[in-house]
Design a protein around this motif. Structure first.
Motif, mmCIF file in Angstrom:
data_model
loop_
_atom_site.group_PDB
_atom_site.id
_atom_site.type_symbol
_atom_site.label_atom_id
_atom_site.label_comp_id
_atom_site.label_asym_id
_atom_site.label_seq_id
_atom_site.Cartn_x
_atom_site.Cartn_y
_atom_site.Cartn_z
ATOM 1 N N VAL A 39 31.788 22.116 43.534
ATOM 2 C CA VAL A 39 31.021 23.203 44.144
ATOM 3 C C VAL A 39 30.968 23.042 45.663
ATOM 4 N N THR A 40 30.848 21.801 46.135
ATOM 5 C CA THR A 40 30.846 21.544 47.583
ATOM 6 C C THR A 40 32.140 22.040 48.228
ATOM 7 N N ILE A 41 33.279 21.708 47.588
ATOM 8 C CA ILE A 41 34.574 22.129 48.153
ATOM 9 C C ILE A 41 34.721 23.653 48.080
ATOM 10 N N ILE A 42 34.236 24.267 46.999
ATOM 11 C CA ILE A 42 34.273 25.739 46.899
ATOM 12 C C ILE A 42 33.498 26.365 48.060
ATOM 13 N N THR B 10 43.431 30.119 49.680
ATOM 14 C CA THR B 10 42.062 29.645 49.436
ATOM 15 C C THR B 10 41.584 30.060 48.055
ATOM 16 N N ALA B 11 41.912 31.278 47.645
ATOM 17 C CA ALA B 11 41.527 31.754 46.303
ATOM 18 C C ALA B 11 42.183 30.908 45.213
ATOM 19 N N ILE B 12 43.433 30.472 45.459
ATOM 20 C CA ILE B 12 44.129 29.611 44.493
ATOM 21 C C ILE B 12 43.388 28.271 44.353
ATOM 22 N N VAL B 13 42.956 27.725 45.491
ATOM 23 C CA VAL B 13 42.212 26.463 45.468
ATOM 24 C C VAL B 13 40.889 26.637 44.714
ATOM 25 N N MET C 136 37.059 25.853 40.041
ATOM 26 C CA MET C 136 36.106 26.441 39.085
ATOM 27 C C MET C 136 36.246 25.815 37.695
ATOM 28 N N SER C 137 37.463 25.413 37.340
ATOM 29 C CA SER C 137 37.667 24.793 36.020
ATOM 30 C C SER C 137 37.177 23.348 35.982
#
Length: 717
Positions: A150-153, A361-364, A369-370
């Motif tokens: 979550v931090t990286i997101i 960024t969306a790919i990361v 999320m998984s």
């Protein structure tokens, strides 16, 4: 010491996950490697900038370090590279030193920190520091990994909005998001959200389809054929082709002492974050890790990163998740990813400048999320509310305090969880079912009845300061005016600390004043050793410990069939069923079990006491036999002997045959004959009732003769 380290390193297996490689793995490993290489481009470049370096160093640090990690790692799927936590720590440290991000000074100091990080990790490998991960529970590990994800997101969200990546903890990250929102690029948001939505839907409908690569290619084509930059969409920075030659950092131009503090913090974070995440993936996918080898792999990766002028490197949760999604089987995918990145740097750097940041960024974010353990949190909430809150505490500590404090909080929570559980262990009171010989839980078995005037209490945990008061209170509450005996079934106890020993001794004395005998039974012999080491040998001497509940009851004067409360003794009970040992068989070598290494010396004292107790004078063999048997029977405060222990006592008594002969005015040969005859009777009886026990007796006799020979040599010397 150095030779031991070299010897240890020489035994290390190289590329352990690729040994016995199968051709059918290559397709998935190659495809996963391609995805990982593609993901590494934006991630590594972004985190390199966060650490204070130029973006291209992120790519330089994503080739050789990946290969070095794969060389030593026992993880089949974990991916190494430039990552968030080390980059953020180093970036903060560089800023605190007053060094401008992207400057020559930063390019000098950051590789030094990476080199020192590698050396700390090498030290952690030598001292086997990885075992600390074994003390981290599943809720803590799940919360920790979820917090990192979550931090990286949150770090990535400003990039979706057209800004630069955030860093720091939750409130700092929210600040970056708010700042990005003030200059938001709606085209960037649209591209990022569409990419994320398409990938998530694709995961549900076509989980094996490489939608990430399709979206990356689509983004590059969109850039090539349109002017999306006019709408505020950022592209990855262009990179000059080529790879620099490895070289040692310039230690002379930096303050190495200042770098030491930062490097040990980074090393701890790298070790903890990598091992926790690796173990999480290994557990989910059913394979084992060598935690110490993983620390060595991290050390090799960081030292190599420093030679490439890069920042410290770490295990990457996001890239590992992506590799897992596309079926990567071994570290071959790391080697393929490194090779592809090398080819890109040599011949295809022009492609990098066409990649839209929000798409990558969306790919990361889709990969991260998984990684969030939402299902685990829901399951814990349903089945164990306390473990759910431990999960949330670990999650929140990483999010609010950062990785290093998250590790500390996680370890503290794991130990607190152990203490809390041990402080309220499973325990129950036991009774008997008429017609059966075993002991049963009185609450769980409605046909079980307590033994009259006896409390049998089962305690299923190690005894220590946090739970001994529970035992004491339970027993005191259970004792009634007519209670004569209390027996603790300690079959679940394997250790005892000094606080628990003090309380047991106090309880023993307190009950003795009230005419109640207290016993501890069914435990392993090591607990008796601990009692002696803690200064409570007298408890053993006085008979506090007995090998079984049955022997404790016998010592207290209760013989079978026992009188059960609530059962009419005048009504004939059914034949007792079940295979069991007689009291004599149960106590075969109970003496040695109780006194351990001190048993021989204690037995010699008993032999002297026996001889001193023989005061009658007789010359008749039968009378001498009766006199010796009577002396043996009355000599022991501790209690009756089992067959093996009695055989040893008789053998030791035989060594004093001349002294015994003088006491009874009989000849030494007769005394020896009487003792040998008794030993023969013991062996024959055991052969009849329990041949296996008879074999144990013969083995013990051989060992005893060897021991006596050693004792005799010591005396003569």
């Amino acid at each position: 010491m150095i030779m031991q380290i070299i010897g240890s390193l020489m035994k290390i297996s190289i590329f352990p996950t690729i040994k016995g490689y199968k051709a059918e793995y290559l397709k998935k490993d190659a495809f996963a490697g391609l995805i990982i290489a593609a993901m590494t481009i934006p991630i590594s470049m972004g985190y390199a900038q966060i650490s204070g370096l130029s973006a291209v160093y992120g790519l330089y640090g994503s080739i050789l370090p990946l290969i070095m990690f794969a060389m030593f790692s026992t993880s089949k799927q974990f991916i190494f590279g430039v990552d968030a936590a080390p980059a953020a720590i180093v970036g903060s440290s560089v800023t605190a030193m007053g060094i401008m991000s992207g400057s020559k000074e930063a390019a000098a100091v950051v590789p030094v920190i990476a080199f020192l990080t590698g050396m700390w990790l090498l030290l952690f490998y030598i001292i086997k520091a990885g075992r600390v991960v074994g003390f981290i529970s599943t809720p803590v590990m799940g919360g920790f990994i979820s917090g990192i994800a979550v931090t990286i997101i949150l770090m990535q969200i400003p990039k979706i909005m057209g800004g630069s990546a955030g860093h720091g903890e939750l409130f700092e990250l929210l600040g970056y998001i708010i700042k990005a929102a003030q200059n938001i690029s709606w085209m960037s948001v649209l591209l990022g959200c569409m990419t994320l939505a398409i990938i998530l839907v694709s995961k549900k409908l076509f989980p094996r389809f490489p939608m990430a690569i399709v979206m990356m290619a689509a983004g590059a084509l969109l850039t090539y054929y349109t002017n999306i930059t006019d709408y505020g969409v950022a592209l990855l920075a262009s990179v000059e082709p080529g790879i620099p030659a490895p070289s040692l950092p310039d230690f002379a131009s930096v303050d190495v002492i200042s770098c030491l503090g930062t490097s040990i913090t980074v090393a701890v974070v790298v070790m903890a974050e990598t091992l926790l995440a690796e173990n999480n993936f290994a557990f989910r996918n059913g394979y084992k890790l060598d935690d110490n080898s993983e620390i060595l792999a991290c050390a090799a990766g960081n030292i190599t990163a420093s030679l490439m002028g890069c920042c410290p490197v770490n295990g990457s949760v996001s890239r590992t998740a992506m590799g897992e999604q596309f079926g990567g089987r071994t570290q071959m995918m790391s080697l393929i990813a490194a090779a592809l990145l090398a080819i890109l740097l040599m011949f295809g750097t022009g492609f990098i400048g066409f990649l839209p940041v929000p798409v990558l960024t969306a790919i990361v974010i889709s990969a991260l999320m998984s990684v969030v353990e939402g299902e685990l949190a829901i399951r814990l909430f349903k089945v164990s509310r306390s473990e759910f809150w431990i999960f949330m505490a670990a999650f929140g500590s990483v999010l609010l305090l950062g990785t290093i404090y998250g590790v500390v909080v996680g370890i503290v929570l794991s130990f607190a969880q152990v203490v809390l559980r041990a402080s309220k262990p499973p325990r129950t009171f036991l009774g008997m079912v008429p017609g059966h010989r075993n002991f049963y839980d009185l609450k769980r078995n409605s046909n079980a009845y307590p033994v009259a005037n006896v409390v049998i209490y089962k305690f299923s945990s190690n005894l220590f300061f946090a739970n001994v008061s529970v035992l004491q209170q339970d027993i005191e509450d259970a004792v009634k005016p007519d209670t004569k005996c209390v027996i603790i079934d300690a079959s679940g106890v394997s250790s005892i600390d000094i606080t628990a020993a003090d309380r047991l001794e106090s309880l023993y004395r307190s009950l003795a004043k009230r005419g109640i005998k207290l016993y501890m039974a069914e435990h392993i012999a090591a607990v008796n050793d601990q009692l002696r080491q803690l200064g409570y040998s007298e408890l053993i001497e006085e008979g506090f410990v007995r090998r079984t509940i049955t022997l404790a009851l016998l010592d207290a004067g209760y013989e079978k069939p026992y009188h059960l409360e609530g059962v009419d003794q005048n009504v004939r009970q059914p034949q007792m069923s079940g295979h069991f040992k007689s009291e004599q068989e149960e106590s075969l070598d109970e003496y040695e079990w109780a006194f351990g290494e001190f048993a021989p010396a204690r037995m010699e004292e008993d032999v002297k006491e026996i001889i001193e107790n023989i005061t009658d004078v007789t010359e008749i063999e039968a009378g001498t036999r009766e006199l010796i048997n009577e002396a043996i029977g009355h000599a022991h405060i501790w209690g009756g002997l089992g067959s093996i222990d009695e055989d040893e006592l008789l053998r030791r008594l035989e060594l004093h045959a001349s002294e015994l002969a003088k006491r009874v005015h009989n000849n030494e040969t007769t005394i020896a004959h009487i003792i040998e005859q008794r030993r023969h009777e013991i062996a024959e009886h055991l052969m009849e009732v329990n041949p296996q026990a008879a074999r144990r007796l013969r083995e013990h006799q051989k060992m005893l003769e060897e021991r006596l020979e050693e004792e005799n040599k010591k005396k003569n010397n």
